[in-house]
Design a protein around this motif. Structure first.
Motif, PDB file in Angstrom:
ATOM      1  N   ARG A  28       0.867  -1.172   0.000  1.00 42.41           N
ATOM      2  CA  ARG A  28       0.000   0.000   0.000  1.00 42.41           C
ATOM      3  C   ARG A  28       0.909   1.229   0.000  1.00 42.41           C
ATOM      4  NH1 ARG A  28       0.903   2.383   4.626  1.00 42.41           N
ATOM      5  NH2 ARG A  28       1.130   1.221   6.555  1.00 42.41           N
ATOM      6  N   PRO A  29       0.413   2.406  -0.347  1.00 41.25           N
ATOM      7  CA  PRO A  29       1.255   3.612  -0.259  1.00 41.25           C
ATOM      8  C   PRO A  29       1.756   3.812   1.174  1.00 41.25           C
ATOM      9  CG  PRO A  29      -0.703   4.056  -1.557  1.00 41.25           C
ATOM     10  CD  PRO A  29      -0.898   2.693  -0.941  1.00 41.25           C
ATOM     11  N   LEU A  30       3.029   4.183   1.297  1.00 44.37           N
ATOM     12  CA  LEU A  30       3.674   4.348   2.601  1.00 44.37           C
ATOM     13  C   LEU A  30       3.727   5.817   2.999  1.00 44.37           C
ATOM     14  CD1 LEU A  30       6.675   1.912   2.042  1.00 44.37           C
ATOM     15  CD2 LEU A  30       4.456   1.400   3.090  1.00 44.37           C
ATOM     16  N   LEU A  34       8.403   7.117   6.640  1.00 45.98           N
ATOM     17  CA  LEU A  34       8.893   5.754   6.426  1.00 45.98           C
ATOM     18  C   LEU A  34       9.660   5.658   5.113  1.00 45.98           C
ATOM     19  CD1 LEU A  34       9.132   2.816   7.259  1.00 45.98           C
ATOM     20  CD2 LEU A  34       6.841   2.428   6.331  1.00 45.98           C
ATOM     21  N   THR A  35       9.171   6.264   4.064  1.00 45.57           N
ATOM     22  CA  THR A  35       9.880   6.192   2.776  1.00 45.57           C
ATOM     23  C   THR A  35      11.238   6.890   2.857  1.00 45.57           C
ATOM     24  OG1 THR A  35       8.805   8.183   1.889  1.00 45.57           O
ATOM     25  CG2 THR A  35       7.752   6.057   1.441  1.00 45.57           C
ATOM     26  N   LYS A  36      11.316   7.953   3.621  1.00 44.54           N
ATOM     27  CA  LYS A  36      12.600   8.658   3.773  1.00 44.54           C
ATOM     28  C   LYS A  36      13.610   7.814   4.538  1.00 44.54           C
ATOM     29  CE  LYS A  36      11.113  13.471   3.359  1.00 44.54           C
ATOM     30  NZ  LYS A  36       9.967  13.273   2.560  1.00 44.54           N
ATOM     31  N   ARG A  37      13.144   7.021   5.503  1.00 40.97           N
ATOM     32  CA  ARG A  37      14.050   6.122   6.229  1.00 40.97           C
ATOM     33  C   ARG A  37      14.472   4.937   5.366  1.00 40.97           C
ATOM     34  NH1 ARG A  37      10.250   6.758  10.208  1.00 40.97           N
ATOM     35  NH2 ARG A  37       9.618   4.572  10.206  1.00 40.97           N
ATOM     36  N   LEU A  38      13.531   4.409   4.576  1.00 43.22           N
ATOM     37  CA  LEU A  38      13.831   3.248   3.736  1.00 43.22           C
ATOM     38  C   LEU A  38      14.782   3.585   2.600  1.00 43.22           C
ATOM     39  CD1 LEU A  38      10.330   1.598   3.300  1.00 43.22           C
ATOM     40  CD2 LEU A  38      12.294   0.630   4.486  1.00 43.22           C
ATOM     41  N   LEU A  39      14.441   4.621   1.851  1.00 42.89           N
ATOM     42  CA  LEU A  39      15.210   5.000   0.661  1.00 42.89           C
ATOM     43  C   LEU A  39      15.361   6.524   0.625  1.00 42.89           C
ATOM     44  CD1 LEU A  39      13.487   2.613  -1.874  1.00 42.89           C
ATOM     45  CD2 LEU A  39      15.880   2.535  -1.195  1.00 42.89           C
ATOM     46  N   SER A  58       7.507   3.506  -5.814  1.00 46.08           N
ATOM     47  CA  SER A  58       6.741   3.934  -6.984  1.00 46.08           C
ATOM     48  C   SER A  58       6.414   5.423  -6.837  1.00 46.08           C
ATOM     49  CB  SER A  58       5.445   3.127  -7.082  1.00 46.08           C
ATOM     50  OG  SER A  58       4.594   3.437  -5.993  1.00 46.08           O
ATOM     51  N   GLY A  59       5.839   6.001  -7.863  1.00 50.19           N
ATOM     52  CA  GLY A  59       5.462   7.414  -7.822  1.00 50.19           C
ATOM     53  C   GLY A  59       4.470   7.735  -6.729  1.00 50.19           C
ATOM     54  N   ASP A  60       3.633   6.773  -6.366  1.00 46.69           N
ATOM     55  CA  ASP A  60       2.652   7.012  -5.295  1.00 46.69           C
ATOM     56  C   ASP A  60       3.116   6.436  -3.958  1.00 46.69           C
ATOM     57  OD1 ASP A  60       2.334   4.339  -5.932  1.00 46.69           O
ATOM     58  OD2 ASP A  60       0.159   4.416  -6.057  1.00 46.69           O
ATOM     59  N   LYS A  61       4.437   6.234  -3.816  1.00 45.05           N
ATOM     60  CA  LYS A  61       5.094   5.850  -2.556  1.00 45.05           C
ATOM     61  C   LYS A  61       4.789   4.422  -2.086  1.00 45.05           C
ATOM     62  CE  LYS A  61       6.925   9.902  -2.069  1.00 45.05           C
ATOM     63  NZ  LYS A  61       8.301  10.120  -2.412  1.00 45.05           N
ATOM     64  N   ILE A  90      14.637  -5.933   4.503  1.00 40.61           N
ATOM     65  CA  ILE A  90      14.815  -4.509   4.210  1.00 40.61           C
ATOM     66  C   ILE A  90      14.445  -3.682   5.425  1.00 40.61           C
ATOM     67  CG2 ILE A  90      13.974  -2.578   2.804  1.00 40.61           C
ATOM     68  CD1 ILE A  90      13.380  -4.710   0.617  1.00 40.61           C
ATOM     69  N   CYS A  91      13.305  -4.001   6.048  1.00 34.80           N
ATOM     70  CA  CYS A  91      12.818  -3.185   7.150  1.00 34.80           C
ATOM     71  C   CYS A  91      11.797  -3.965   7.965  1.00 34.80           C
ATOM     72  CB  CYS A  91      12.193  -1.905   6.587  1.00 34.80           C
ATOM     73  SG  CYS A  91      11.539  -0.819   7.838  1.00 34.80           S
ATOM     74  N   LEU A  92      12.121  -4.258   9.202  1.00 33.00           N
ATOM     75  CA  LEU A  92      11.190  -4.994  10.056  1.00 33.00           C
ATOM     76  C   LEU A  92       9.906  -4.219  10.314  1.00 33.00           C
ATOM     77  CD1 LEU A  92      13.418  -6.816  12.673  1.00 33.00           C
ATOM     78  CD2 LEU A  92      11.907  -7.825  10.976  1.00 33.00           C
ATOM     79  N   GLU A  93       9.950  -2.879  10.191  1.00 31.96           N
ATOM     80  CA  GLU A  93       8.741  -2.076  10.359  1.00 31.96           C
ATOM     81  C   GLU A  93       7.657  -2.457   9.359  1.00 31.96           C
ATOM     82  OE1 GLU A  93       8.981   2.344  11.122  1.00 31.96           O
ATOM     83  OE2 GLU A  93      11.068   1.902  10.618  1.00 31.96           O
ATOM     84  N   LEU A  94       8.044  -3.100   8.274  1.00 33.95           N
ATOM     85  CA  LEU A  94       7.079  -3.456   7.234  1.00 33.95           C
ATOM     86  C   LEU A  94       6.377  -4.786   7.503  1.00 33.95           C
ATOM     87  CD1 LEU A  94       9.163  -2.340   4.134  1.00 33.95           C
ATOM     88  CD2 LEU A  94       7.271  -1.126   5.240  1.00 33.95           C
ATOM     89  N   LYS A  95       6.715  -5.418   8.623  1.00 29.80           N
ATOM     90  CA  LYS A  95       6.073  -6.702   8.938  1.00 29.80           C
ATOM     91  C   LYS A  95       4.558  -6.501   9.025  1.00 29.80           C
ATOM     92  CE  LYS A  95       6.683 -10.830  11.460  1.00 29.80           C
ATOM     93  NZ  LYS A  95       7.668 -11.775  11.152  1.00 29.80           N
ATOM     94  N   GLY A  96       3.846  -7.295   8.253  1.00 26.62           N
ATOM     95  CA  GLY A  96       2.395  -7.218   8.247  1.00 26.62           C
ATOM     96  C   GLY A  96       1.813  -6.137   7.351  1.00 26.62           C
ATOM     97  N   ILE A  97       2.661  -5.417   6.622  1.00 22.37           N
ATOM     98  CA  ILE A  97       2.166  -4.353   5.739  1.00 22.37           C
ATOM     99  C   ILE A  97       1.253  -4.939   4.666  1.00 22.37           C
ATOM    100  CG2 ILE A  97       4.083  -4.421   4.095  1.00 22.37           C
ATOM    101  CD1 ILE A  97       3.002  -1.100   5.167  1.00 22.37           C
TER     102      ILE A  97
END
Length: 124
Positions: A28-30, A34-39, A58-61, A90-97
């Motif tokens: 889903r869009p992030l 979070l996107t700044k921490r990831l990439l 992606s363009g819509d994050k 990549i990122c444990l914060e994304l668990k269950g995303i």
């Protein structure tokens, strides 16, 4: 399937490449933080293992993550199961995303894993 989308179009190349299937999923869009921490630089990332994984925003994050390549060009029926473990690396914060989209596709990979260049036929 012969090899990716080349089929029998260029018969002299059929023995130089093999079909490879890769899978991709999109979250889903992030949120922006979070996107700044990831990439932080918003670049595409690929590891250098023999069977690579890759990801980008992606363009819509959404986080697009791909990999799990299958040599021989067969589809994996459970793309999410295959790619989620890489997502958590990549990122444990994304668990269950929530993952909203998954798909797979084929590409032709040269047996030497480098681009093939040269002439086919006479130079006219």
């Amino acid at each position: 399937m012969r090899h990716a989308y080349l089929g029998g179009v260029v018969p002299t190349l059929t023995w130089r490449v093999m079909p490879v299937t890769t899978q991709i999923m999109a979250t889903r869009p992030l949120e922006d933080d979070l996107t700044k921490r990831l990439l932080p630089s918003d670049h595409c990332v690929e590891d250098i293992r023999y069977i690579p994984d890759y990801y980008r925003l992606s363009g819509d994050k959404r986080l697009l993550i791909g990999g799990g390549s299958v040599y021989g060009g067969t589809d994996d029926l459970n793309i999410q199961h295959k790619l989620r473990r890489n997502l958590y690396k990549i990122c444990l914060e994304l668990k269950g995303i929530e993952v909203e989209y998954t798909w797979s596709g084929n590409f032709a990979l040269s047996f030497t894993r480098v681009p093939q260049m040269g002439r086919i036929g006479k130079n006219t």
